[in-house]
Scaffold this motif. Structure first.
Motif, PDB file in Angstrom:
ATOM      1  N   SER A 108       0.843  -1.195   0.000  1.00 19.12           N
ATOM      2  CA  SER A 108       0.000   0.000   0.000  1.00 19.12           C
ATOM      3  C   SER A 108       0.878   1.245   0.000  1.00 19.12           C
ATOM      4  CB  SER A 108      -0.937   0.014   1.214  1.00 19.12           C
ATOM      5  OG  SER A 108      -0.212   0.188   2.418  1.00 19.12           O
ATOM      6  N   LYS A 109       0.240   2.381  -0.247  1.00 19.67           N
ATOM      7  CA  LYS A 109       0.976   3.656  -0.290  1.00 19.67           C
ATOM      8  C   LYS A 109       0.153   4.753   0.368  1.00 19.67           C
ATOM      9  CE  LYS A 109       3.249   2.625  -4.692  1.00 19.67           C
ATOM     10  NZ  LYS A 109       3.380   3.012  -6.107  1.00 19.67           N
ATOM     11  N   LYS A 110       0.869   5.749   0.854  1.00 21.67           N
ATOM     12  CA  LYS A 110       0.235   6.965   1.333  1.00 21.67           C
ATOM     13  C   LYS A 110       0.720   8.148   0.500  1.00 21.67           C
ATOM     14  CE  LYS A 110      -0.829   6.106   6.207  1.00 21.67           C
ATOM     15  NZ  LYS A 110      -0.515   6.492   7.608  1.00 21.67           N
ATOM     16  N   TYR A 111      -0.224   8.988   0.124  1.00 17.73           N
ATOM     17  CA  TYR A 111       0.095  10.239  -0.551  1.00 17.73           C
ATOM     18  C   TYR A 111      -0.428  11.396   0.280  1.00 17.73           C
ATOM     19  CZ  TYR A 111       1.639   8.203  -4.988  1.00 17.73           C
ATOM     20  OH  TYR A 111       2.340   7.532  -5.971  1.00 17.73           O
ATOM     21  N   LEU A 112       0.355  12.454   0.345  1.00 20.71           N
ATOM     22  CA  LEU A 112      -0.029  13.675   1.049  1.00 20.71           C
ATOM     23  C   LEU A 112      -0.244  14.790   0.041  1.00 20.71           C
ATOM     24  CD1 LEU A 112      -0.226  15.530   3.620  1.00 20.71           C
ATOM     25  CD2 LEU A 112       2.268  15.814   3.411  1.00 20.71           C
ATOM     26  N   TYR A 113      -1.366  15.530   0.204  1.00 24.38           N
ATOM     27  CA  TYR A 113      -1.584  16.715  -0.626  1.00 24.38           C
ATOM     28  C   TYR A 113      -1.750  17.914   0.288  1.00 24.38           C
ATOM     29  CZ  TYR A 113      -2.635  19.469  -4.700  1.00 24.38           C
ATOM     30  OH  TYR A 113      -2.544  20.404  -5.705  1.00 24.38           O
ATOM     31  N   LYS A 151     -13.439  -0.463  -1.587  1.00 29.03           N
ATOM     32  CA  LYS A 151     -13.009  -0.918  -2.911  1.00 29.03           C
ATOM     33  C   LYS A 151     -14.012  -0.439  -3.952  1.00 29.03           C
ATOM     34  CE  LYS A 151     -11.084  -4.948  -3.237  1.00 29.03           C
ATOM     35  NZ  LYS A 151     -10.856  -6.429  -3.310  1.00 29.03           N
ATOM     36  N   HIS A 152     -13.523   0.337  -4.917  1.00 30.65           N
ATOM     37  CA  HIS A 152     -14.385   0.902  -5.951  1.00 30.65           C
ATOM     38  C   HIS A 152     -13.666   0.873  -7.300  1.00 30.65           C
ATOM     39  CE1 HIS A 152     -16.917   2.525  -2.747  1.00 30.65           C
ATOM     40  NE2 HIS A 152     -15.845   3.093  -2.223  1.00 30.65           N
ATOM     41  N   ASP A 153     -14.445   1.059  -8.345  1.00 32.23           N
ATOM     42  CA  ASP A 153     -13.882   1.323  -9.670  1.00 32.23           C
ATOM     43  C   ASP A 153     -13.675   2.831  -9.764  1.00 32.23           C
ATOM     44  OD1 ASP A 153     -13.315   1.755 -12.363  1.00 32.23           O
ATOM     45  OD2 ASP A 153     -14.635   0.129 -13.028  1.00 32.23           O
ATOM     46  N   PHE A 154     -12.406   3.257  -9.786  1.00 35.42           N
ATOM     47  CA  PHE A 154     -12.073   4.682  -9.763  1.00 35.42           C
ATOM     48  C   PHE A 154     -11.802   5.245 -11.161  1.00 35.42           C
ATOM     49  CE2 PHE A 154     -11.297   3.656  -5.302  1.00 35.42           C
ATOM     50  CZ  PHE A 154     -11.821   4.784  -4.660  1.00 35.42           C
ATOM     51  N   LYS A 165      -6.281  -2.051 -18.487  1.00 35.22           N
ATOM     52  CA  LYS A 165      -5.811  -1.949 -17.113  1.00 35.22           C
ATOM     53  C   LYS A 165      -6.983  -1.813 -16.145  1.00 35.22           C
ATOM     54  CE  LYS A 165      -2.618   0.653 -14.183  1.00 35.22           C
ATOM     55  NZ  LYS A 165      -1.618   1.738 -14.119  1.00 35.22           N
ATOM     56  N   SER A 166      -6.956  -2.595 -15.077  1.00 35.79           N
ATOM     57  CA  SER A 166      -8.016  -2.522 -14.073  1.00 35.79           C
ATOM     58  C   SER A 166      -8.000  -1.167 -13.389  1.00 35.79           C
ATOM     59  CB  SER A 166      -7.829  -3.621 -13.022  1.00 35.79           C
ATOM     60  OG  SER A 166      -8.741  -3.449 -11.954  1.00 35.79           O
ATOM     61  N   THR A 167      -9.167  -0.598 -13.177  1.00 35.68           N
ATOM     62  CA  THR A 167      -9.288   0.690 -12.483  1.00 35.68           C
ATOM     63  C   THR A 167      -9.908   0.511 -11.098  1.00 35.68           C
ATOM     64  OG1 THR A 167     -11.331   1.025 -13.757  1.00 35.68           O
ATOM     65  CG2 THR A 167      -9.354   2.146 -14.545  1.00 35.68           C
ATOM     66  N   ILE A 168      -9.914  -0.710 -10.616  1.00 36.24           N
ATOM     67  CA  ILE A 168     -10.435  -0.983  -9.272  1.00 36.24           C
ATOM     68  C   ILE A 168      -9.303  -0.852  -8.255  1.00 36.24           C
ATOM     69  CG2 ILE A 168     -11.439  -2.726  -7.754  1.00 36.24           C
ATOM     70  CD1 ILE A 168     -12.881  -3.856 -10.206  1.00 36.24           C
ATOM     71  N   ARG A 169      -9.535  -0.037  -7.247  1.00 35.23           N
ATOM     72  CA  ARG A 169      -8.566   0.162  -6.175  1.00 35.23           C
ATOM     73  C   ARG A 169      -9.313   0.219  -4.847  1.00 35.23           C
ATOM     74  NH1 ARG A 169      -5.999  -0.778 -10.003  1.00 35.23           N
ATOM     75  NH2 ARG A 169      -4.057   0.167 -10.764  1.00 35.23           N
ATOM     76  N   GLU A 170      -8.557   0.035  -3.760  1.00 33.57           N
ATOM     77  CA  GLU A 170      -9.170   0.123  -2.430  1.00 33.57           C
ATOM     78  C   GLU A 170      -8.514   1.240  -1.636  1.00 33.57           C
ATOM     79  OE1 GLU A 170     -10.340  -2.622   1.465  1.00 33.57           O
ATOM     80  OE2 GLU A 170      -9.195  -3.499  -0.202  1.00 33.57           O
ATOM     81  N   ILE A 171      -9.344   2.140  -1.126  1.00 32.04           N
ATOM     82  CA  ILE A 171      -8.874   3.228  -0.268  1.00 32.04           C
ATOM     83  C   ILE A 171      -9.161   2.841   1.174  1.00 32.04           C
ATOM     84  CG2 ILE A 171      -9.102   5.664   0.346  1.00 32.04           C
ATOM     85  CD1 ILE A 171      -7.838   5.206  -2.371  1.00 32.04           C
ATOM     86  N   LYS A 181      -2.941  27.972   8.210  1.00 33.39           N
ATOM     87  CA  LYS A 181      -3.485  28.248   6.882  1.00 33.39           C
ATOM     88  C   LYS A 181      -3.323  27.064   5.923  1.00 33.39           C
ATOM     89  CE  LYS A 181      -2.818  33.260   7.077  1.00 33.39           C
ATOM     90  NZ  LYS A 181      -2.201  34.439   6.410  1.00 33.39           N
ATOM     91  N   GLU A 182      -2.718  25.996   6.415  1.00 34.74           N
ATOM     92  CA  GLU A 182      -2.473  24.843   5.555  1.00 34.74           C
ATOM     93  C   GLU A 182      -3.484  23.731   5.800  1.00 34.74           C
ATOM     94  OE1 GLU A 182       0.982  21.497   4.981  1.00 34.74           O
ATOM     95  OE2 GLU A 182       1.638  23.578   5.123  1.00 34.74           O
ATOM     96  N   ILE A 183      -3.991  23.168   4.716  1.00 33.23           N
ATOM     97  CA  ILE A 183      -4.847  21.989   4.767  1.00 33.23           C
ATOM     98  C   ILE A 183      -4.036  20.810   4.263  1.00 33.23           C
ATOM     99  CG2 ILE A 183      -6.931  20.880   3.881  1.00 33.23           C
ATOM    100  CD1 ILE A 183      -8.093  23.704   3.481  1.00 33.23           C
ATOM    101  N   GLN A 184      -3.994  19.751   5.050  1.00 27.54           N
ATOM    102  CA  GLN A 184      -3.256  18.549   4.679  1.00 27.54           C
ATOM    103  C   GLN A 184      -4.235  17.401   4.464  1.00 27.54           C
ATOM    104  OE1 GLN A 184      -0.290  17.810   7.686  1.00 27.54           O
ATOM    105  NE2 GLN A 184       0.864  19.658   7.186  1.00 27.54           N
ATOM    106  N   MET A 185      -4.109  16.734   3.327  1.00 23.91           N
ATOM    107  CA  MET A 185      -4.998  15.632   2.969  1.00 23.91           C
ATOM    108  C   MET A 185      -4.146  14.384   2.749  1.00 23.91           C
ATOM    109  SD  MET A 185      -7.159  17.878   0.182  1.00 23.91           S
ATOM    110  CE  MET A 185      -8.523  16.741   0.048  1.00 23.91           C
ATOM    111  N   MET A 186      -4.365  13.354   3.581  1.00 25.41           N
ATOM    112  CA  MET A 186      -3.575  12.128   3.500  1.00 25.41           C
ATOM    113  C   MET A 186      -4.439  10.999   2.950  1.00 25.41           C
ATOM    114  SD  MET A 186      -0.421  11.050   4.214  1.00 25.41           S
ATOM    115  CE  MET A 186       0.221  11.909   5.668  1.00 25.41           C
ATOM    116  N   PHE A 187      -3.955  10.357   1.891  1.00 23.16           N
ATOM    117  CA  PHE A 187      -4.671   9.267   1.236  1.00 23.16           C
ATOM    118  C   PHE A 187      -3.879   7.965   1.401  1.00 23.16           C
ATOM    119  CE2 PHE A 187      -5.740  13.202  -0.789  1.00 23.16           C
ATOM    120  CZ  PHE A 187      -7.080  13.124  -1.151  1.00 23.16           C
ATOM    121  N   HIS A 188      -4.533   6.928   1.915  1.00 17.79           N
ATOM    122  CA  HIS A 188      -3.884   5.626   2.088  1.00 17.79           C
ATOM    123  C   HIS A 188      -4.697   4.576   1.340  1.00 17.79           C
ATOM    124  CE1 HIS A 188      -2.406   2.227   4.978  1.00 17.79           C
ATOM    125  NE2 HIS A 188      -1.782   2.197   3.809  1.00 17.79           N
ATOM    126  N   GLY A 189      -4.050   3.880   0.413  1.00 16.52           N
ATOM    127  CA  GLY A 189      -4.747   2.872  -0.372  1.00 16.52           C
ATOM    128  C   GLY A 189      -3.809   1.791  -0.854  1.00 16.52           C
TER     129      GLY A 189
END
Length: 250
Positions: A108-113, A151-154, A165-171, A181-189
């Motif tokens: 799995s991976k985490k991305y920060l925005y 788990k969805h088709d994204f 290519k499969s577009t199904i992933r699980e978040i 003033k900063e908004i941090q959004m962390m995505f793990h999937g």
């Protein structure tokens, strides 16, 4: 033959992304392979946990490469940090099992925005945040993000062109928080499609601006049509934050 794993931090601001390209030397992969090839006297090719686009950063990118050269992990790390551009840093080097593959073994991976909000932009964070000069409804964005969990088709949240290519992933989890003033959004999937995080962010921003209802996220997912989702958020706010492997995290 030795298998070496590297953990890498880089500022992607001035590069044409991670992947080596035939028409330019201005990629992170090319810079790293060039230094490793010079160090070993071999033609080194590195395998990454995933590709990052132009302008995207990484706090913990993971790669592996094979070499016959007998060098200590510390020497490899220090040699690379001496000769690589200063915006690419090898945080760790270690010899691993021959079967380790940075991409295929990633669980799995985490991305920060990162988003910067308010009437006044930032001079120091401009290359690492997306500036939005007005208020965002964080609670609405949190509610909207809950529809991504599972788990969805994204397909609607991807720029993938291939139909094979499969577009199904699980978040697994999305955390949204404010720090000043900063908004941090962390995505793990378990994995992310091309531009998936940035399109999710662009859509959540529209929710925060009151342009969409939180419930629309579920409707967009079900349509599987890219045009129904929001815009692709700019690259500079995105960081590859963490890569997880069986029994360990990097």
């Amino acid at each position: 033959m030795r298998n070496i794993k590297l953990t890498i931090e880089y500022d992607g601001s001035k590069y044409n992304g991670w992947q080596r390209l035939g028409n330019t030397e201005n990629t992170i992969q090319f810079k790293i392979e060039s230094v490793l090839s010079r160090m070993t006297g071999e033609n080194i090719e590195v395998i990454a946990s995933g590709r990052t686009d132009a302008g995207v950063h990484a706090l913990n990118q993971v790669v592996n490469f094979k070499t016959n050269k007998i060098l200590s992990s510390e020497y490899i790390r220090d040699y690379c940090n001496k000769y690589l551009p200063k915006d690419i840093v090898i945080k760790d080097a270690e010899e691993v099992d021959d079967r380790f593959h940075a991409r295929y073994n990633a669980k799995s991976k985490k991305y920060l925005y990162r988003i910067w909000t308010g009437e006044i932009p930032t001079a120091f964070h401009r290359k690492y945040t997306y500036y939005i000069p007005h208020y965002l409804d964080i609670e609405a964005m949190k509610k909207a993000s809950s529809y991504f969990i599972g788990k969805h088709d994204f397909k609607a949240f991807s720029s993938v062109k291939s139909k094979k290519k499969s577009t199904i992933r699980e978040i697994y989890e999305i955390n949204i928080k404010e720090e000043g003033k900063e908004i941090q959004m962390m995505f793990h999937g378990n994995g992310f499609l091309y531009n998936m995080v940035r399109i999710m962010v662009g859509t959540l921003i529209e929710v925060g601006e009151g342009k969409r209802r939180p419930e629309e996220i579920e409707e967009i997912i079900n349509t599987k049509v890219r045009q129904n989702a929001g815009p692709t958020a700019p690259a500079q706010g995105l960081f590859l934050y963490q890569v997880y492997y069986e029994g360990l995290q990097v």
